[in-house]
Enzyme design. Structure first.
Site, short mmCIF file in Angstrom:
data_model
loop_
_atom_site.label_atom_id
_atom_site.label_comp_id
_atom_site.label_asym_id
_atom_site.label_seq_id
_atom_site.Cartn_x
_atom_site.Cartn_y
_atom_site.Cartn_z
N HIS A 79 -25.98 4.32 -2.48
CA HIS A 79 -25.34 4.84 -1.26
C HIS A 79 -26.33 5.59 -0.36
O HIS A 79 -25.97 6.59 0.27
CB HIS A 79 -24.16 5.76 -1.60
CG HIS A 79 -23.05 5.08 -2.35
ND1 HIS A 79 -21.96 4.53 -1.72
CD2 HIS A 79 -22.87 4.83 -3.67
CE1 HIS A 79 -21.15 3.99 -2.64
NE2 HIS A 79 -21.69 4.15 -3.82
N ASN A 152 -14.46 4.34 -2.77
CA ASN A 152 -15.04 3.18 -2.09
C ASN A 152 -13.99 2.51 -1.21
O ASN A 152 -12.83 2.93 -1.20
CB ASN A 152 -15.55 2.16 -3.11
CG ASN A 152 -16.89 2.56 -3.72
OD1 ASN A 152 -17.60 3.42 -3.19
ND2 ASN A 152 -17.23 1.94 -4.82
N HIS A 343 -19.21 15.00 -5.43
CA HIS A 343 -19.13 14.99 -6.90
C HIS A 343 -17.67 14.79 -7.31
O HIS A 343 -16.82 15.64 -6.98
CB HIS A 343 -19.64 16.33 -7.43
CG HIS A 343 -19.86 16.34 -8.91
ND1 HIS A 343 -19.12 15.59 -9.79
CD2 HIS A 343 -20.76 17.00 -9.67
CE1 HIS A 343 -19.56 15.79 -11.01
NE2 HIS A 343 -20.55 16.64 -10.97
N TYR A 366 -23.37 13.19 -11.06
CA TYR A 366 -23.50 13.63 -9.66
C TYR A 366 -24.22 14.97 -9.50
O TYR A 366 -24.93 15.17 -8.52
CB TYR A 366 -22.13 13.64 -8.98
CG TYR A 366 -21.63 12.23 -8.69
CD1 TYR A 366 -21.24 11.39 -9.72
CD2 TYR A 366 -21.59 11.73 -7.40
CE1 TYR A 366 -20.81 10.10 -9.48
CE2 TYR A 366 -21.15 10.44 -7.14
CZ TYR A 366 -20.76 9.63 -8.18
OH TYR A 366 -20.34 8.35 -7.94
FE1 HDD Z 1 -21.25 6.86 -7.53
C1 HDD Z 1 -23.09 8.29 -5.08
C2 HDD Z 1 -18.78 6.10 -5.24
C3 HDD Z 1 -19.45 5.21 -9.99
C4 HDD Z 1 -23.54 7.76 -9.82
N1 HDD Z 1 -21.00 7.13 -5.55
C5 HDD Z 1 -21.87 7.74 -4.70
C6 HDD Z 1 -21.34 7.76 -3.38
C7 HDD Z 1 -20.13 7.14 -3.42
C8 HDD Z 1 -19.91 6.74 -4.79
C9 HDD Z 1 -19.18 6.90 -2.28
C10 HDD Z 1 -22.03 8.34 -2.16
C11 HDD Z 1 -21.61 9.75 -1.92
C12 HDD Z 1 -22.27 10.25 -0.65
O1 HDD Z 1 -21.90 9.76 0.42
O2 HDD Z 1 -23.15 11.10 -0.77
N2 HDD Z 1 -19.52 5.79 -7.59
C13 HDD Z 1 -18.61 5.69 -6.57
C14 HDD Z 1 -17.40 5.10 -7.06
C15 HDD Z 1 -17.58 4.84 -8.39
C16 HDD Z 1 -18.91 5.29 -8.72
C17 HDD Z 1 -16.16 4.83 -6.22
C18 HDD Z 1 -16.64 4.26 -9.39
C19 HDD Z 1 -15.34 4.28 -9.26
N3 HDD Z 1 -21.48 6.51 -9.52
C20 HDD Z 1 -20.62 5.84 -10.36
C21 HDD Z 1 -21.10 5.91 -11.72
C22 HDD Z 1 -22.26 6.65 -11.68
C23 HDD Z 1 -22.47 7.01 -10.29
C24 HDD Z 1 -20.41 5.31 -12.92
C25 HDD Z 1 -23.17 7.06 -12.79
C26 HDD Z 1 -22.83 7.16 -14.05
N4 HDD Z 1 -23.04 7.79 -7.45
C27 HDD Z 1 -23.79 8.10 -8.53
C28 HDD Z 1 -24.99 8.95 -8.19
C29 HDD Z 1 -24.82 9.15 -6.65
C30 HDD Z 1 -23.58 8.35 -6.34
C31 HDD Z 1 -26.29 8.42 -8.68
C32 HDD Z 1 -26.03 8.83 -5.77
C33 HDD Z 1 -26.12 9.95 -4.80
C34 HDD Z 1 -25.18 10.95 -5.27
O3 HDD Z 1 -24.53 10.51 -6.37
O4 HDD Z 1 -24.98 12.04 -4.76
O5 HDD Z 1 -24.95 10.13 -8.89
#
Ligand code: HDD
Length: 712
Positions: A79, A152, A343, A366
């Site tokens: 993202h 999402n 988060h 997160y």
């Molecule tokens: Fe995630 C970012 C949505 C599963 C690890 N995720 C991130 C963002 C969105 C989502 C919208 C961007 C937030 C922003 O605008 O800063 N992610 C989802 C959805 C999931 C999902 C809807 C399942 C239903 N994500 C998911 C899993 C993991 C992550 C299973 C790790 C185990 N996601 C992350 C992250 C991010 C992230 C690596 C990258 C930047 C951040 O968190 O702040 O931790």
């Protein structure tokens, strides 16, 4: 409220007021160093003579360069590309029978929100129209603390357990040897993974649908995806799914447009969101809840804890409970949009988690990612991340600490500090976790109730309209056509055949391959030494519902025109009266009409009135507009310009609304529009209202099968 400096805005909500403490403007101010020393030369370094070497002593140069050298922080691992806006949430009905969360029970509140939309796979600088899932993350600054709904634009996710998240992301990101392709899933490693992890097929089908190439962030649904819990004052819990329903309907562009938009304006979605808010057409969504009594947990054909499943609205209707309006652009992209930290673990009393193994893993990831992205554990103190209510605890120190905690006491319990900060009782809003009874063996396993991987993608495909199905077939054919391993394509075809025979046949014929009768056991070999792989095999598709209208964009339209963009193609001598009539009508419905002319500056109408040109032909493209209008008058210059014909032909091919008035009929005859005189969205000498309605319907997709011959 235009994007004026924050302090000039009339109505400030609690978060806007809070941000003001850190907002700064150099207007009318003298330039200083970071230490506050006034600067009188910002262009020349200190040298030993005008042509001599620069002196290390130059603290002004050193400070400026050092700061510049460190301006970048790691982009989000997923993202990375996104845009955000401020706004508010307000409630339609008191939900205290379900939850004690203040923002869901107090009808007098306007809760400030900050919402970030994003693509998943691409880098920060990638183009907006990648075929990809969109992130839809909402930060509620409630009076009881921050609640983040990090969702999402699809109601399901690719995987069932967070353990697999690094794998699917490694598979979709550019391949590590060559760092190719950027912001695209159409490559071998992604399909190698998808074809082996069959749980991903459902979300993948959404990613192949038009949902993955939205017309605008303002025209997307949002979903919390996981099943959460709402908990009321009596400690009673209900399961809940969160939905965002856009006021403007759910709309997409075609793949041909997406490819071209990425070149013509890679910031298409970012610009659209910004411009709509600046123009006062505030994007709006309604919040919907699907509420499931605890007693019904096991009554479905799928598991509520499985994030690869949605609950069809026919089984549990979506109850609309409030609305969210985005009415203010950020002042600074980096300070707000880049530094915002969402988060799913940021919850408030009245909301709680479930045992969804994907959600549980997210609860770790997160905070962890912010430590490297934002540089340490004090990221919650950044203005965009801090709550609007006071924060007091015994967390101390670490890099970039902003708060100056007074006193000797940084522990609990204490007497020296009078026992403060003291603990809240539940009646005072103290958070307590829902007391779920747990009696289980510690085991690395997955529930058999998660093994239905085919029924819901099949339901999704069945529910699409014919044009949506065609787009989806083309998307699969494009993506698999980009794979170089035949074994991967065959495995995908076999899996598609388990979902829908017609879909698989159509894709197979476009790939020039036969669907294999069988394949080597495709799924989840070696899932773990102690686990029996057979237990995770996908089971054949079930048909517990024939179709669900809510899944098709066909039924997600609206009659709104807010910030829709209409290109009026003109040259000197055009019919100004007709243009004014059309423009006044369309702008009255919130649309934006741009004059596109042979050159910049002004263009004169038949009455010799000068009209400002919004874009010269050479600076813009048909794909950047929702509709095309030709007002007539002298159109000779248009008839002899190839770009104008391309502009019109593309709009015809992309099924957009076109209106020709007066002499514009000649242009209709000269272009591909001539073959569509009966088309409900290609209009000759008709009322502005008819054109407005045709634009509001987004596209006339019935035209699409008839446009194959149009070369653009
Ligand atoms: Fe995630 C970012 C949505 C599963 C690890 N995720 C991130 C963002 C969105 C989502 C919208 C961007 C937030 C922003 O605008 O800063 N992610 C989802 C959805 C999931 C999902 C809807 C399942 C239903 N994500 C998911 C899993 C993991 C992550 C299973 C790790 C185990 N996601 C992350 C992250 C991010 C992230 C690596 C990258 C930047 C951040 O968190 O702040 O931790």
């Amino acid at each position: 409220m235009k994007n004026e400096p924050l302090e000039n805005t009339k109505e400030l909500d609690a978060k806007a007021n809070d941000l003001l403490k850190n907002t700064s403007s150099g207007d009318g101010q003298v330039m200083t160093t970071d230490q506050g020393v006034k600067i009188n030369d910002d262009a020349n370094s200190l040298k030993a003579g005008a042509r001599g070497a620069t002196l290390l002593e130059d603290f002004i140069l050193r400070e400026k360069i050092t700061h510049f050298d460190h301006e970048r922080i790691p982009e989000r691992i997923v993202h990375a590309r996104g845009s955000a806006a401020h706004g508010y949430f307000e409630l339609y009905e008191d939900l205290s029978s379900l939850t004690r969360a203040g923002f869901l029970t107090d009808l007098t509140r306007k809760t400030p929100v900050f919402v970030r939309f994003s693509t998943v796979a691409g880098s920060k600088g990638s183009a907006d129209l990648a075929r990809d899932i969109r992130g839809f993350a909402v930060k509620f600054y409630t009076e009881e603390g921050i609640f983040d709904l990090v969702g999402n634009n699809t109601p399901v996710f690719f995987i069932q357990d967070a353990m697999k998240f690094p794998d699917i992301i490694h598979a979709v990101k550019p391949e590590p040897d060559r760092e190719i392709p950027q912001a695209a899933s159409a490559h071998d490693t992604f399909y190698d993974f998808i074809s082996l992890a069959t749980e991903a097929l459902h979300n993948h089908m959404w990613a192949m649908s038009d949902r993955a190439i939205p017309r605008s962030y303002r025209m997307m649904e949002g979903f919390g995806i996981h099943t959460f819990r709402l908990v009321n004052d009596r400690e009673e819990a209900h399961f809940v799914k969160f939905h965002w329903k856009p006021k403007l309907g759910v709309h997409s562009v075609t793949w041909d447009e997406a490819v071209k938009i990425n070149g013509a304006d890679p910031d298409f979605h970012r610009r659209d969101l910004w411009d709509a808010i600046e123009a006062g057409h505030y994007p709006e969504w309604e919040l919907g809840l699907q509420v499931i009594p605890a007693a019904d947990e096991h009554k479905f054909d799928f598991d509520l804890l499985d994030a690869t499943k949605f609950i069809p609205e026919e089984l549990v209707p979506v109850r609309i409970v409030g609305r969210m309006v985005l009415n203010r652009n950020p002042d600074n992209f980096f300070a707000e949009t880049e530094q915002v930290a969402f988060h799913p673990g940021h919850i408030v009393p009245g909301i709680d988690f479930t045992n969804d193994p994907l959600l549980q893993g997210r609860l770790f990831s997160y905070t962890d990612t912010q430590l490297s992205r934002l540089g340490g554990p004090n990221f919650h103190e950044l203005p965009i991340n801090r709550p609007i209510n006071p924060v007091h605890n015994n967390q101390r120190d670490a890099q970039m600490r902003m708060t100056i905690d007074k006193g000797k006491v940084a522990y609990f319990p204490n007497t020296i500090g009078g026992g403060c900060p003291y603990l809240a009782k539940m009646a005072e809003g103290g958070f307590t976790s829902f007391e779920e009874r747990v009696d289980a063996k510690k085991i690395r396993d997955r529930s058999e109730s998660f093994s239905d991987h085919f029924s819901q993608p099949a339901l999704f495909f069945r529910s699409l309209s014919t044009w949506e199905k065609n787009h989806l077939i083309n998307a699969y054919s494009f993506e698999l056509g980009k794979c170089t391993y035949e074994s991967i394509k065959l495995r995908m075809l076999w899996l598609l055949a388990q979902i829908d025979g017609a879909l698989a046949n159509a894709v197979a014929s476009k790939l020039g391959l036969d669907i294999p009768a069988s394949i080597e056991k495709p799924v989840n070999q070696n899932i773990g030494a102690d686990a029996d792989p057979l237990r995770y095999e996908p089971i054949p598709a079930k048909r517990y519902l024939d179709k669900s209208e809510a899944l098709s964009q066909q039924y997600r339209s609206s009659d709104h025109l807010e910030a829709r963009k209409i290109a009026a193609l003109v040259a000197d001598g055009f019919d100004g009266a007709r243009l004014e009539k059309m423009k006044t009508y369309l702008e009255g419905r919130g649309a934006v009409v741009h004059l596109i002319a042979p050159h910049g500056g002004t263009v004169a109408c038949s009455k010799q009135v000068s009209h400002p040109v919004d874009a010269a032909w050479m600076t813009t493209e048909s794909v950047l507009y929702d509709a095309v209008y030709i007002p007539g008058g002298n159109i000779n210059a248009l008839l002899s310009e190839g770009k104008v014909l391309k502009f019109i032909n593309e709009a015809v091919k992309h099924c957009k609304a076109l209106a020709f008035d007066g002499e514009g009929a000649q242009l209709m005859q000269a272009s591909a529009a001539r073959d569509f005189s009966d088309d409900e969205a290609i209009l000759l000498d008709r009322d502005p209202e008819d054109f407005g309605d045709a634009i509001a319907s987004h596209r006339n997709w019935d035209r699409e099968p008839l446009t194959a011959h149009i070369a653009v």
